[in-house]
Motif scaffolding. Structure first.
Motif, short mmCIF file in Angstrom:
data_model
loop_
_atom_site.label_atom_id
_atom_site.label_comp_id
_atom_site.label_asym_id
_atom_site.label_seq_id
_atom_site.Cartn_x
_atom_site.Cartn_y
_atom_site.Cartn_z
N THR B 19 0.36 -1.42 0.20
CA THR B 19 -0.08 0.46 0.51
C THR B 19 0.90 1.55 0.17
OG1 THR B 19 0.06 -0.51 2.28
CG2 THR B 19 -2.20 -0.80 0.76
N ASN B 31 -0.82 4.33 2.28
CA ASN B 31 -2.17 3.69 2.89
C ASN B 31 -2.67 3.98 1.83
OD1 ASN B 31 -2.77 6.37 2.71
ND2 ASN B 31 -3.93 6.04 5.57
N GLU B 32 -2.42 3.62 0.56
CA GLU B 32 -2.44 3.53 -0.93
C GLU B 32 -3.71 2.10 -1.20
OE1 GLU B 32 -3.08 6.12 -2.56
OE2 GLU B 32 -3.13 4.87 -4.77
N ASP B 33 -4.73 2.48 -1.75
CA ASP B 33 -5.27 0.92 -1.67
C ASP B 33 -5.92 0.76 -3.05
OD1 ASP B 33 -9.15 -0.61 -1.27
OD2 ASP B 33 -7.00 -1.01 -1.95
N LYS B 34 -4.52 -0.54 -3.44
CA LYS B 34 -4.04 -0.58 -5.06
C LYS B 34 -4.90 -2.15 -5.80
CE LYS B 34 0.02 0.46 -4.19
NZ LYS B 34 1.53 0.55 -4.98
N GLY B 45 -6.17 -6.80 -8.06
CA GLY B 45 -5.14 -5.49 -8.21
C GLY B 45 -4.68 -5.79 -8.93
N ASN B 176 3.19 -2.00 4.75
CA ASN B 176 2.37 -2.33 4.74
C ASN B 176 1.24 -2.65 3.82
OD1 ASN B 176 2.18 -0.84 7.03
ND2 ASN B 176 1.49 0.87 6.17
N VAL B 178 -2.23 -5.28 2.01
CA VAL B 178 -3.73 -5.15 2.26
C VAL B 178 -4.09 -6.65 1.73
CG1 VAL B 178 -4.52 -4.05 -0.17
CG2 VAL B 178 -6.18 -3.88 1.80
N LYS B 180 -7.38 -8.64 -0.22
CA LYS B 180 -9.10 -8.82 -0.03
C LYS B 180 -9.45 -10.18 -0.51
CE LYS B 180 -9.65 -3.80 -0.80
NZ LYS B 180 -10.04 -2.71 -1.67
N GLU B 189 -12.73 -6.60 1.74
CA GLU B 189 -11.56 -6.43 2.45
C GLU B 189 -11.83 -7.43 3.52
OE1 GLU B 189 -10.07 -2.46 2.90
OE2 GLU B 189 -10.04 -2.79 4.77
N TRP B 192 -6.09 -5.64 6.69
CA TRP B 192 -4.38 -5.16 6.54
C TRP B 192 -3.35 -6.05 7.27
CZ3 TRP B 192 -3.70 -0.09 3.97
CH2 TRP B 192 -5.06 0.39 2.79
N GLU B 194 -0.16 -3.65 8.75
CA GLU B 194 0.89 -2.55 8.84
C GLU B 194 1.26 -2.49 10.00
OE1 GLU B 194 -3.01 -0.93 9.91
OE2 GLU B 194 -2.41 1.25 7.92
#
Lengths: 160, 204
Positions: B19, B31-34, B45, B176, B178, B180, B189, B192, B194
């Motif tokens: 992220t 914390n960028e949701d890709k 993704g 970090n 994520v 899903k 989701e 996470w 982190e």
């Protein structure tokens, strides 16, 4: 490889990006119609695109002519699409990263007028011996031989 | 240094991505949701050039929604994968999108599936896949520990193993991640992972 009443077409099954292997079950031989198969080597994206274009052209041909395309006609369609000099080999054709090895193997193992079982054995040996020496090809093989019906067989080579 | 990886388990598919949003040596945000939720039962993704990633994935998402509005039924995962590949292939020889994609989906009569689509429009249905420098570690970990029909607990355990490998062995490792998942109950989701939380803006 070709014989009087049948032909065989073989390919490896590796999908890779340079030296990294992504998958070991990539299909490279496609059926156009019952008596016509095409094997495509090279960049996977182009294999896919070219196959889609060819099958599209063949379907249109089928609608207009109400019959399947002859292999010779299809070959000129492929060649026109690829802008290459037409080469109609009488014995065998090779392509891919292991093409030099394949030329050598086929040249030494091929003889004219082979029975389907012998043709299958010859093409499998030629494929496996070339591909097992090439780090960018492999993970088995896929062979189709057609006397009257189509026989499809998977080969197990060096799985690395 | 972007890492995206995914796998198919027993009745579900999951996609994990780092992220970090990075430009040269600067980390813009961590914390960028890709991993985009395409529709109720699909995950996308994506990794690659930042602008292309957002623009292309949003374009795919809107077209997937449009199909569902027009036709009253959603696209299958295979159809979505082929549509995505088609768009990438079309742009390839003019103005290519530099985005690598792992598309995971669940279809009612087919079950879970995962598609590997790279930036030059290579398409392949896979059980496990990965992109980026992290793939050197995650693919090896998955080759070792993956088996078909894994339960969610086993799969998450494998994902955590992969994340530990990336964190410990990749020189500029993203901190970090994520995760899903998509199964018969939909795409959502899961968690996470982190190790650095984005600090809030402190008062002057």
């Amino acid at each position: 490889m070709v014989r009087k009443t049948c032909f065989a077409i073989a390919s490896d099954r590796r999908l890779g990006v340079n030296l990294q292997t992504i998958a070991t079950d990539f299909e490279r031989i496609f059926k156009i119609h019952d008596k016509l198969y095409i094997g495509l080597s090279g960049l996977a994206t182009d294999v896919h695109t070219l196959y889609q274009r060819l099958i599209f052209r063949h379907k249109l041909y089928q609608l207009r002519e109400e019959r399947d395309m002859k292999p010779r006609t299809f070959a000129s369609l492929v060649s026109a699409l690829l802008y290459e000099k037409r080469e109609l080999a009488k014995d065998f054709v090779v392509s891919g990263t292991a093409s030099e090895s394949l030329y050598g193997a086929c040249e030494s193992m091929y003889k004219p007028n082979m029975e389907p079982e012998e043709l299958f054995e010859t093409i499998s040996q030629a494929l496996l011996s070339s591909v097992d020496r090439d780090c960018l090809s492999g993970w088995g093989g896929h062979v189709l031989v057609t006397p009257t019906e189509v026989q499809e067989r998977t080969l197990k080579g060096r799985m690395d | 240094m972007e890492c995206v990886f995914g796998l198919v388990g027993d009745g579900f598919a999951l996609v994990a991505a780092d992220t970090s949003a990075v430009h040269s040596i600067l980390v813009h945000k961590s914390n960028e949701d890709k991993v985009m939720i395409l529709d109720s039962h699909k995950l996308l993704g994506a990794s690659g050039e930042a602008g292309d990633r957002v623009q292309f994935t949003e374009y795919i998402q809107k077209n997937v929604h449009l199909y569902e509005f027009r036709n009253g039924i959603p696209l299958t995962t295979a159809a979505t994968a082929n549509f995505t590949r088609g768009e990438l292939a079309l742009a390839l020889r003019k103005n290519p999108y530099f985005v690598n994609i792992l598309l995971a989906g669940y279809d009612k009569n087919i079950g879970p599936s995962l598609y590997y689509i790279d930036y030059i429009a290579t398409l392949h249905k896979v059980d496990k896949g990965a992109f980026g420098y992290g793939s050197y570690f995650t693919l090896s970990m998955m080759d070792r520990h993956y088996k078909s029909g894994m339960s969610l607990e086993e799969a998450i355990d494998l994902v955590d193993k992969c994340i530990i490998e990336i964190r410990s062995r990749l020189v500029v490792a993203p901190p970090n991640f994520v995760i899903k998942i998509v199964d018969k109950d939909g795409a959502r989701e899961y968690a996470w992972r982190e190790s650095i939380k984005d600090a809030g803006v402190s008062a002057a």
